[in-house]
Scaffold this active site. Sequence first.
Site, mmCIF file in Angstrom:
data_model
loop_
_atom_site.group_PDB
_atom_site.id
_atom_site.type_symbol
_atom_site.label_atom_id
_atom_site.label_comp_id
_atom_site.label_asym_id
_atom_site.label_seq_id
_atom_site.Cartn_x
_atom_site.Cartn_y
_atom_site.Cartn_z
ATOM 1 N N HIS A 166 0.873 -1.180 0.000
ATOM 2 C CA HIS A 166 0.000 0.000 0.000
ATOM 3 C C HIS A 166 0.910 1.230 0.000
ATOM 4 O O HIS A 166 1.504 1.581 1.024
ATOM 5 C CB HIS A 166 -0.909 -0.005 1.234
ATOM 6 C CG HIS A 166 -2.092 0.898 1.101
ATOM 7 N ND1 HIS A 166 -3.362 0.499 1.467
ATOM 8 C CD2 HIS A 166 -2.225 2.165 0.664
ATOM 9 C CE1 HIS A 166 -4.212 1.489 1.256
ATOM 10 N NE2 HIS A 166 -3.525 2.522 0.774
ATOM 11 N N VAL A 167 1.035 1.860 -1.154
ATOM 12 C CA VAL A 167 1.946 2.993 -1.315
ATOM 13 C C VAL A 167 1.575 4.126 -0.350
ATOM 14 O O VAL A 167 0.401 4.307 -0.003
ATOM 15 C CB VAL A 167 1.959 3.486 -2.781
ATOM 16 C CG1 VAL A 167 0.665 4.141 -3.169
ATOM 17 C CG2 VAL A 167 3.146 4.401 -3.049
ATOM 18 N N HIS A 168 2.587 4.860 0.088
ATOM 19 C CA HIS A 168 2.374 6.002 0.974
ATOM 20 C C HIS A 168 3.587 6.927 0.876
ATOM 21 O O HIS A 168 4.671 6.501 0.506
ATOM 22 C CB HIS A 168 2.141 5.562 2.425
ATOM 23 C CG HIS A 168 3.165 4.594 2.930
ATOM 24 N ND1 HIS A 168 3.170 3.253 2.576
ATOM 25 C CD2 HIS A 168 4.221 4.766 3.763
ATOM 26 C CE1 HIS A 168 4.190 2.649 3.176
ATOM 27 N NE2 HIS A 168 4.848 3.546 3.889
ATOM 28 N N ILE A 169 3.347 8.192 1.176
ATOM 29 C CA ILE A 169 4.412 9.198 1.130
ATOM 30 C C ILE A 169 4.767 9.603 2.550
ATOM 31 O O ILE A 169 3.892 10.010 3.325
ATOM 32 C CB ILE A 169 3.968 10.453 0.335
ATOM 33 C CG1 ILE A 169 3.535 10.078 -1.087
ATOM 34 C CG2 ILE A 169 5.100 11.497 0.316
ATOM 35 C CD1 ILE A 169 2.917 11.234 -1.863
#
Length: 168
Positions: free
Chosen positions: A119-122
């Site tokens: 789950h991509v996140h910054i």
Amino acid sequence: MDVLYAPWRYTYIKSTVEKEPQECIFCIAPKKPEDESLVLYKGRYSYIIMNLYPYNTGHVMVVPYRHIADIADLTIDELTEMMELVKLSMIVIRKVLKPHGFNIGINIGRVAGAGIDKHVHIHVVPRWNGDTNFMPVIAGVKVISQDVRETYKALREALKEVIHVTKD
């Protein structure tokens, strides 16, 4: 070049490799009460959440609601809102914590350092002059100067003020 050195996170990374969670914490978090999940702000496509394993005080993450591993699979609306929330995070963190700079980053894949790689996140990590010292190098310990929930409360209050000001 400064290096963000965080050996204390190995325990966390190792625990996520050894047992994969049944449900994605980034999918669950926005469904829980905000003070429990530490979600600071909910947008249309993404949200801002405190990092429970921070590199520094005030470390937040911007996360899309959709369960996607790579930014290449996000829509332009999702990407745009995520960057707007990075900007909002910086404004609020500056207001409350007054950092000297920021590290902003995305780790795509476990090999690139993603603790949660599906789950991509910054990451938005505030930085101060001298915030790295001998403790992580000598003792393998990182000192976080404020409890995450205390930081959450301060950032949440400032966020309400910033949003109110920008909507006028």
